[in-house]
Design a protein around this motif. Structure first.
Motif, PDB file in Angstrom:
ATOM      1  N   ARG A 115       0.868  -1.087  -0.078  1.00 36.70           N
ATOM      2  CA  ARG A 115       0.132   0.146  -0.005  1.00 36.70           C
ATOM      3  C   ARG A 115       0.648   1.332   0.083  1.00 36.70           C
ATOM      4  O   ARG A 115       0.506   2.227  -0.543  1.00 36.70           O
ATOM      5  N   GLU A 119       0.460   4.572  -2.187  1.00 36.22           N
ATOM      6  CA  GLU A 119       0.283   5.735  -1.795  1.00 36.22           C
ATOM      7  C   GLU A 119       1.284   6.864  -2.376  1.00 36.22           C
ATOM      8  O   GLU A 119       0.991   8.026  -2.513  1.00 36.22           O
ATOM      9  N   MET A 147       5.087   9.456   4.076  1.00 38.90           N
ATOM     10  CA  MET A 147       4.209   8.111   4.356  1.00 38.90           C
ATOM     11  C   MET A 147       5.062   7.315   5.056  1.00 38.90           C
ATOM     12  O   MET A 147       4.526   6.216   5.613  1.00 38.90           O
TER      13      MET A 147
END
Length: 164
Positions: A115, A119, A147
């Motif tokens: 993920r 992102e 992130m």
């Protein structure tokens, strides 16, 4: 219990990140969080900084090309058919070597790490390495920095130097 996942070749979500193509074979959501698996294509010279993952262990099975992997204090030179497993928390870095792209199956356990690439990167328009239509590193690096903590990614040092 999770459902059976069948993904025919060439079908499935794709992301361009790090100047590379990440083809999702099995997402963490599909495996009930147990495993994430991607077919990754990266151009020669691609290198990660020395880093560690506090949430996941990672494994890499090379299908084509060559790369150098630093895992802890040890360096490994990998070619087609080689596999490396990295326990969670182990500092590591790699560099794609040679003059052609590398292709490998990259896995994480548990399966949430992919993920992060979604992102940070952008959906791939086609099943190929990104070109001008990809995202520049000037745009991408600040996203990695933003992130990384959410995913337990800690940068520890510079990338491996280019081999001579």
């Amino acid at each position: 219990m999770t459902d059976v996942v069948h993904r025919p070749a060439g079908i499935g979500p794709m992301t361009w990140a790090m100047g590379s193509l990440f083809e999702h074979v099995l997402t963490g959501a599909e495996s009930g969080g147990a495993l994430g698996l991607a077919l990754v294509t990266q151009p020669p010279g691609t290198a990660t900084p020395l880093h560690r993952h506090t949430h996941e262990a990672e494994g890499f099975y090379l299908l084509d090309g060559t790369m150098t992997y630093r895992a802890g204090e040890d360096d490994f030179h990998l070619g087609a058919g080689d596999f490396i497993w990295l326990p969670s928390g182990l500092p590591h870095a790699f560099r794609v070597t040679g003059d052609r792209p590398v292709r490998f199956l990259g896995m994480s356990a548990p399966g949430g790490l992919l993920r992060l690439y979604d992102e940070v990167g952008v959906p791939a328009a086609e099943r190929r390495l990104p070109g001008e239509d990809g995202q520049s590193m000037d745009v991408e690096i600040p996203r990695w920095n933003e992130m990384a903590p959410k995913y337990g990614l800690e940068v520890l040092g510079p990338p491996l130097p280019q081999e001579r």
